[in-house]
Write a protein that holds these residues in place. Structure first.
Motif, short mmCIF file in Angstrom:
data_model
loop_
_atom_site.label_atom_id
_atom_site.label_comp_id
_atom_site.label_asym_id
_atom_site.label_seq_id
_atom_site.Cartn_x
_atom_site.Cartn_y
_atom_site.Cartn_z
N ILE A 111 0.85 -1.18 -0.12
CA ILE A 111 0.05 -0.05 0.01
C ILE A 111 0.93 1.43 0.03
O ILE A 111 0.37 2.37 -0.01
CB ILE A 111 -1.06 0.05 1.17
N GLY A 112 2.14 1.05 0.00
CA GLY A 112 3.01 2.20 -0.04
C GLY A 112 4.57 1.91 -0.10
O GLY A 112 4.71 0.45 0.50
N PHE A 113 5.26 2.49 -0.87
CA PHE A 113 6.73 2.01 -0.75
C PHE A 113 7.75 3.27 -0.66
O PHE A 113 7.28 4.64 -1.20
CB PHE A 113 6.86 1.02 -1.76
N SER A 114 8.73 3.12 -0.36
CA SER A 114 9.83 4.00 -0.39
C SER A 114 11.08 3.36 -0.73
O SER A 114 11.48 2.24 -0.54
CB SER A 114 9.69 4.87 0.87
N SER A 115 12.38 4.18 -1.01
CA SER A 115 13.68 3.89 -1.33
C SER A 115 14.77 4.68 -1.06
O SER A 115 14.35 5.94 -1.07
CB SER A 115 13.69 3.20 -2.67
N MET A 116 15.90 4.18 -0.66
CA MET A 116 16.90 5.23 -0.48
C MET A 116 18.31 4.30 -0.92
O MET A 116 18.36 3.31 -0.76
CB MET A 116 16.99 5.50 1.02
N ASN A 117 19.38 5.16 -1.11
CA ASN A 117 20.59 4.61 -1.45
C ASN A 117 21.77 5.02 -0.53
O ASN A 117 21.16 5.63 0.53
CB ASN A 117 21.14 5.19 -2.87
N ALA A 118 22.86 4.44 -0.76
CA ALA A 118 23.64 4.57 0.45
C ALA A 118 24.26 5.73 0.73
O ALA A 118 24.93 6.12 1.89
CB ALA A 118 24.84 3.40 0.08
N GLU A 119 23.87 6.74 -0.14
CA GLU A 119 24.76 8.13 0.04
C GLU A 119 23.42 9.09 0.64
O GLU A 119 23.90 10.29 0.74
CB GLU A 119 24.67 8.70 -1.47
N GLY A 120 22.40 8.43 0.88
CA GLY A 120 21.12 9.06 1.51
C GLY A 120 20.39 9.89 0.57
O GLY A 120 19.68 10.68 1.04
N TYR A 121 20.09 9.57 -0.66
CA TYR A 121 19.22 10.13 -1.67
C TYR A 121 18.03 9.35 -1.50
O TYR A 121 17.96 7.92 -1.81
CB TYR A 121 19.84 10.14 -3.03
N LEU A 122 16.83 9.89 -1.03
CA LEU A 122 15.68 9.20 -0.94
C LEU A 122 14.93 9.40 -2.20
O LEU A 122 14.46 10.26 -2.60
CB LEU A 122 14.75 10.02 0.10
N HIS A 123 15.08 8.33 -3.05
CA HIS A 123 14.69 7.87 -4.48
C HIS A 123 13.06 8.23 -4.73
O HIS A 123 12.69 8.75 -5.56
CB HIS A 123 15.16 6.98 -4.99
N SER A 124 12.26 7.42 -3.51
CA SER A 124 10.99 7.23 -3.83
C SER A 124 10.22 7.29 -2.75
O SER A 124 10.69 7.05 -1.71
CB SER A 124 10.57 6.15 -4.77
N MET A 125 8.76 7.76 -2.79
CA MET A 125 7.84 7.74 -1.84
C MET A 125 6.53 7.84 -2.38
O MET A 125 6.11 9.00 -2.71
CB MET A 125 8.03 8.82 -0.63
N PHE A 126 5.99 6.69 -2.68
CA PHE A 126 4.54 6.65 -3.07
C PHE A 126 3.65 5.72 -2.33
O PHE A 126 4.08 4.59 -1.93
CB PHE A 126 4.47 5.96 -4.55
N VAL A 127 2.36 6.51 -2.01
CA VAL A 127 1.39 5.66 -1.17
C VAL A 127 0.30 5.50 -2.10
O VAL A 127 -0.33 6.27 -2.74
CB VAL A 127 1.11 6.76 -0.02
N HIS A 128 -0.32 4.45 -1.94
CA HIS A 128 -1.57 3.92 -2.87
C HIS A 128 -2.57 5.11 -2.75
O HIS A 128 -2.80 5.68 -1.49
CB HIS A 128 -1.99 2.53 -2.17
N LYS A 129 -3.30 5.39 -3.74
CA LYS A 129 -4.29 6.41 -3.90
C LYS A 129 -5.42 6.19 -2.96
O LYS A 129 -5.98 7.11 -2.49
CB LYS A 129 -4.81 6.33 -5.42
N ASP A 130 -5.73 4.97 -2.48
CA ASP A 130 -6.66 4.74 -1.54
C ASP A 130 -6.32 4.58 -0.18
O ASP A 130 -7.10 4.63 0.77
CB ASP A 130 -7.30 3.51 -2.04
#
Length: 338
Positions: free
Chosen positions: A252-271
């Motif tokens: 229902i949601g996902f996020s991601s980060m790399n080892a340098e501290g860049y937060l690449h994504s943050m998406f939450v299901h529309k519902d």
């Protein structure tokens, strides 16, 4: 379209108006027995495996006051295929009253003596699972049950034209309680196995949620970035992805980060917007940053996401035009020092 127009559009027959204040009754154990009679009636009418019948709503929560209406959830293979279940239910005494094709394919049939609202969705419908999660939470968490009850008692003192107006007025407290429920959902690393779910969530969220801040052409172009499975495979190689799974084990949601501290994504299901999913995910990725010994997190936030990150201590470094697939979209480079 106004709320009144929508009610008239989805209701079969006249939309009944309230002539008096809504009356709440103290919890009655007999409601469970009434539900059991209706459950058997539904099973006898449909005579098939693969359906799910559940008691939902306030009458299903011991100790909670309620309107004396038995709410029942019926899950069928395909709620849009009315011919596969409506005729049998009508023979059993239920009458078709609501058809909402654009809201999870929801149908609602009415029963009398006792008064019943029979809500029909397709198997695996996310909204149906939320109804069950909410019921189960109130059954086991007294503080939130009392919060919900006190809100109901306040709202019934007001005058409402339609019963749906009263139901809609409870949205804020339901959303607040769901923030507590979300805290119990699992967060786990995401692998290639989850790519199809991530693709769908990414696409639907952008098209639905980000459309308020970008043009139709821009959101369609942005959403198209997630069409390639190879692209997701490459992202999974470069970033650590985590996802929140609901009670059914669906992302229902996902996020991601790399080892340098860049937060690449943050998406939450529309519902699942506004229910605390993004906040919990952000807490987890910030823990990831600490584990990398990173002291500053950077993110490229959309116009839509900017207020969320600002609320959590991120500062705008610069506004920029970033290329999605073919088109350029406004976003903001933001940073937070840990």
């Amino acid at each position: 379209m106004t709320k009144q127009e929508y009610l008239k559009q989805v209701t079969i027959g006249n939309v009944p108006e309230l002539s008096a204040h809504i009356e709440l009754k103290e919890y009655d154990p007999a409601w469970t027995a009434l539900y059991e009679v209706e459950r058997q009636k539904i099973n006898n009418a449909l005579k098939r495996d693969g359906i799910v019948v559940e008691h939902i709503g306030s009458t299903s929560v011991p100790g909670l006051c309620a309107k004396p209406i038995i709410d029942i959830l019926l899950l069928v293979e395909d709620s849009y295929d009315e011919d596969s279940y409506v005729p049998e239910l009508e023979k059993a005494g239920y009458a078709m009253r609501v058809r909402e094709p654009n809201w999870y394919g929801h149908r609602m049939l009415k029963g009398t003596a006792p008064e019943v609202n029979l809500h029909v969705f397709s198997i695996d419908c996310g909204e149906a699972q939320r109804m069950l999660d909410f019921r189960n939470w109130l059954r086991t968490h007294e503080a939130d049950r009392k919060l919900y009850e006190s809100t109901k008692r306040i709202l019934v003192q007001k005058e409402w034209r339609y019963l749906q107006d009263y139901a809609d007025a409870k949205s804020d407290v339901v959303r607040e309680i769901f923030k507590h429920i979300v805290q119990t959902y699992r967060i786990r690393p995401l692998t290639e196995h989850y790519i199809p779910e991530m693709q769908t969530l990414f696409h639907d969220t952008i098209i639905t949620i980000n459309s308020k801040d970008y043009t139709k052409e821009q959101v369609e172009d942005w959403a198209s970035c997630g069409c390639s499975v190879k692209h997701w495979e490459e992202l999974l190689e470069k970033n650590d992805f985590i996802g929140m799974l609901d009670g059914q084990g669906k992302v229902i949601g996902f996020s991601s980060m790399n080892a340098e501290g860049y937060l690449h994504s943050m998406f939450v299901h529309k519902d699942w917007q506004g229910k605390g999913v993004a906040t919990k995910l952000l807490t987890e990725v910030e823990k990831m940053a600490h584990s990398y010994s990173v002291h500053k997190i950077s993110v490229e936030a959309s116009i839509t996401a900017r207020p969320f990150f600002e609320k959590h201590g991120y500062k705008v470094v610069k506004e920029q035009q970033a290329k999605a697939h073919r088109l350029y979209l406004t976003n903001f480079v933001m940073e937070k020092t840990l």
